[in-house]
Design an enzyme around this catalytic site. Sequence first.
Site, mmCIF file in Angstrom:
data_model
loop_
_atom_site.group_PDB
_atom_site.id
_atom_site.type_symbol
_atom_site.label_atom_id
_atom_site.label_comp_id
_atom_site.label_asym_id
_atom_site.label_seq_id
_atom_site.Cartn_x
_atom_site.Cartn_y
_atom_site.Cartn_z
ATOM 1 C CG ASP A 73 -1.722 -11.434 -6.734
ATOM 2 O OD1 ASP A 73 -1.515 -10.585 -7.616
ATOM 3 O OD2 ASP A 73 -2.026 -11.146 -5.568
ATOM 4 C CB THR A 116 0.281 -7.114 -4.459
ATOM 5 O OG1 THR A 116 1.014 -6.364 -5.421
ATOM 6 C CG2 THR A 116 0.081 -6.288 -3.205
ATOM 7 N NE ARG A 157 1.995 -0.899 -4.871
ATOM 8 C CZ ARG A 157 0.893 -1.636 -4.664
ATOM 9 N NH1 ARG A 157 0.955 -2.714 -3.926
ATOM 10 N NH2 ARG A 157 -0.261 -1.270 -5.187
ATOM 11 C CG ASP A 159 2.844 -4.007 -8.551
ATOM 12 O OD1 ASP A 159 1.982 -3.171 -8.250
ATOM 13 O OD2 ASP A 159 3.400 -4.748 -7.731
ATOM 14 C CG ASP A 195 -5.477 -12.975 -6.778
ATOM 15 O OD1 ASP A 195 -5.109 -12.464 -7.856
ATOM 16 O OD2 ASP A 195 -5.011 -12.639 -5.676
#
Length: 1193
Positions: free
Chosen positions: A426, A428, A653, A736, A879
Amino acid sequence: MPERRRRRIHLSKLYSFSCIKSSFGDDHSQIGQKGYSRVVYCNNPDTPEAVQLNYGGNYVSTTKYTAFNFIPKSLFEQFRRVANIYFLVVACVSFSPLAPYTALSIVAPLLVVIGATLVKEAVEDWRRRKQDIEANNRKVKVYTRSHSFVETRWKKLRVGDIIKVCKDDYFPADLLLLSSSYEDGVCYVETMNLDGETNLKLKHALEVTAHLNDEISFQKFRAVVKCEDPNENLYSFIGALHYEGKEYPLSLQQILLRDSKLKNTEYIYGVVIFTGHDTKVMQNSTDPPSKRSQIERKMDKIIYILFTTLVLISSIGSVFFGIETKRDIHSGRYRRWYLRPDNTTVFYDPERATFAAIFHFLTALMLYGYLIPISLYVSIEIVKVLQSIFINHDQEMYCEETDRPTRARTSNLNEELGQVDTILSDKTGTLTCNSMEFVKCSIAGTPYGRGITEVEKALARRRGDGEPDIDGESTGVQDQNSDDAVESSQPIKGFNFRDERVMDGQWVNEPHADIIQKFFRVLAICHTAIPDADEKSGEISYEAESPDEAAFVIAARSFGFELLARTQTSISLHEFDHQSAKKVDRIYELLHTLEFSSSRKRMSVIVRNENNQLLLLCKGADSVMFERLSQDGRQFEAETKEHIKRYAEAGLRTLIVTYRELVEEEYKCWEEEFLKAKTSVAADRDALVDTAADKIERNLILLGATAVEDRLQKGVAECIDKLAQAGIKLWVLTGDKMETAVNIGYACSLLRRDMKQIVITLDSPDVLSLEKQGDKEALAKASLESIKKQIKEGISQIKSEKEAYTDRESSAAFGLIIDGKSLDFSLNENLEKSFFELAVNCSSVICCRSSPKQKALVTRLVKLGTGKTTLSIGDGANDVGMLQEADIGVGISGAEGMQAVMASDFAIAQFRFLQRLLLVHGHWCHRRLAMMICYFFYKNITFGLTLFWYEAYASFSGQPAYNDWYMSFYNVFFTSLPVIALGVFDQDVSARLCLKYPFLYLEGVEDILFSWPRILSWMLNGVISSVIIFFMTTNAVLNQAFRRDGKVIDLESLGVTMYTCVVWTVNTQMALSINYFTWIQHFFIWGSIAFWYVFLLLYGYLPAAISTTAYRVLVEACAPTGVYWLVTLLVVLCALLPYFCFRAFQTRFLPMYHDVIQIRQVQGCDIEVSDELPRQVKGKLVHLRHRLKQSQL
């Protein structure tokens, strides 16, 4: 005295909460039917009807065993292993005349091995029981017959009890919320233990029970709840409350689940609905998927090979025994008359030779059973537990910032850490900190913020520039200013913004000060964050649903717009007024909150200010916000889009910030339509709500854009680089945007300047035009064809590159980047193989906009497609599927709760610790266990085959060469401890060298240490050793005087001499194999040999009826003669010589990776990939040469 309650305007007057009111739908009509039959008598659990229902108590047990089933259940677990079943059968048969040794000598070691495993199981289960005892004995206040709340233990709660839970306490059962410290019955709940989310959830009681706020009000309270039966669904609840002759529908909004925590609410009252194992959290507590390492699976095959060998040599012996037995009587004459074939049993009867051979086969199965290592499984379990302890106590993997060490949550997969081929990560919270920092913004077309992100630094390195150019100004000056600012002010978590134009109230001097004021006001109001003031210091902290929201609120405060208080109907700000240049307190009436969702991609609030103006404040993703701007609100659109693009390239972001003023009539008409949609019970209710919300969120005026940075964790880039040098592929699966993910990839060295990119998207003009037309069937077909074409082109590109570089050292590396929509089509059955072929030929893979399901599917694809070890690493609840699907799941104990950690096999505090976990502990554990298992089979084959050679020498008579207890103690005392020490302490190279030369990890990835050639070579070494020991010993001592008095050797002395040679050989063979000696290993190796002599001495002094063939054999027969000692020395040297010669040849001409490092380390040379290395090693390292050289520059 009743407690004072917080007075608030009722939430029913607020649209967001009035819509939460439960209304009877189709689902509630099922109450009373199958699956919906639970009846709860509130505040009356002793009524005969309640007692008759006999619901379970609130006692919870997570243990694997109970006092009653521990013995049978644990024994069943042990005898699921084929080897243990074999030894159990042998132990049973040992009580029959077929046994070649006494029953006790085989039963005792089996009891020791099984007993040790049972003790381990008992200790582990006792730890779980202690946790259960702690949970079951927590205290909670329950309403009693004396009409007061009395403290009791959780385990004593019953269905129907009314309890009081205070702030920051956990709920002891699943409760129906009756009332709270707030007048309208709302409370805030943290569900981190359930779903891993740290954001607070809002719950509220029915209005009819919200007035129940003290002990007196509960005296006459009686009600009945009819609801669904216990189930595992955390996100739904169907039930009805029957109170005062009326029926009220219940939903999940009124249910408080066990193990959730009460936050920001002083207390709540609730009725126990589900207890103990009926609660939803316990209904969801399933065992994690069973995972077995590759070594363990291969070990089963080796056991089968040894079983086959055992049956084969037993059959050979039985056939020869039957033939020899039949020949003992021929034409009435006795060939071996001394065996008295005329007076024997069925076990040796020349007239029934076939039966004798069959019985001999059973005897041989027991006699040669030492080929199967009885203590292998328990030794491996001991070693793995000790390895896990070393992992847990490694201070180099301890994170001081979070006070979290690395934890091996299972010991079954230690060795698997040394064979990882692909990591699926992953982004983030895993590669990044998941701690957002407000670093830049664009307001009224002007960019603000002088900070430089890690991605911008990486971009500058890619371009070859000295320093990045930010916002058209000199970077060097900005960096200096930034540093000065940092030194002059204390850093604020969530705020890393530096720009003197707007800091310290200077924004009032900017050209568009009014727009800047509106921009920061939106940040201070448009959110769901809750301020929490510290009673001692008075400092305000914020609890937000996401790190992004917390960063926005903190940023607004830093610019002079501080959120002071929030109720369900108002928001209080302490804000800077640019006209008066003073800070003033303002209260905004909060009318509606349109919450963020993945489909809406935006959030809005509707407020009324002190001037009675209605304002809609909205922030959201650029993909949905620009289309909602009014014609007059697009003044800064072009500049803002350009800034957003630059922010995305910098790995930030972004969100668009807008507002609009509402007209009273428009607002009232919209509110009526919206509330109607929210209270609808139709199937398309959600669609109606979205449609109504969409109508008000239009004609917006653009204010600007925010840019927050999710910083890379410390050491991520270096870690990824080391893992790449170790031959480990890394796939990043993130939600993302592509631009952000790609630039983060460059910042963390996942993508490099020399790497060619293959990008798969659905952004082609044809696909986009079909998407606008809305023809879904044509769009799907065109998308599939487009993806198929792009995958084909990517495969061709890689093949062309490889063909062009056939005569060179290495071809260019490729990086694959694919978005979520494209991934959906790529995982189609028709394209799955092609996509996999493309992906595995790329050095790095980034999957953008991936959903949790896609993450799990990609993980399964890689695991099944490669057939090699996969490792998934993540930190959030999204996750979990990926972690459980992979061979190894590593959870990061980060900011998104503990759900990922609870589903993982290993838990680390930061991504950088993965480097040491794999390259050091993974390599060591894999090598140790591989060596340990190979050595186990070697020593058992060496010992077992000496029995076979003696049997052949003795006409397969079934007479053992050794005393019963010699054989029983061989695996338990004389050879077991050195092997355990090898599995725990041995190191081929130090931790420093493991990290310095990552290519050493390839020994595990390429399965060099536990390959079939290596396993068979160790078995062959055992065969050779057994041949040398038996034939050299017998030829050296037979047919000549052995004792000083001239007597020849007898069976007892021959057995002791051979056994001594075996003990010395296998233990000194261990000394030759070990790379890293500690005093423990010396003690175990030489101590095991010494213990053999001590045992022989003490056992020999026991009465002859007990010691049998060992009676004084050392003192009187072996020790006094020099032949015994000389034969031992010569035989051991000759038995070790083949392995010594092989290792000398291999180290010089066919070295393994660790051999190269060891040689250079001894020579005092630094290791480089140069032409001085042997040709075989150069061939293995050719694909790493270029990368290694770059890392040394």
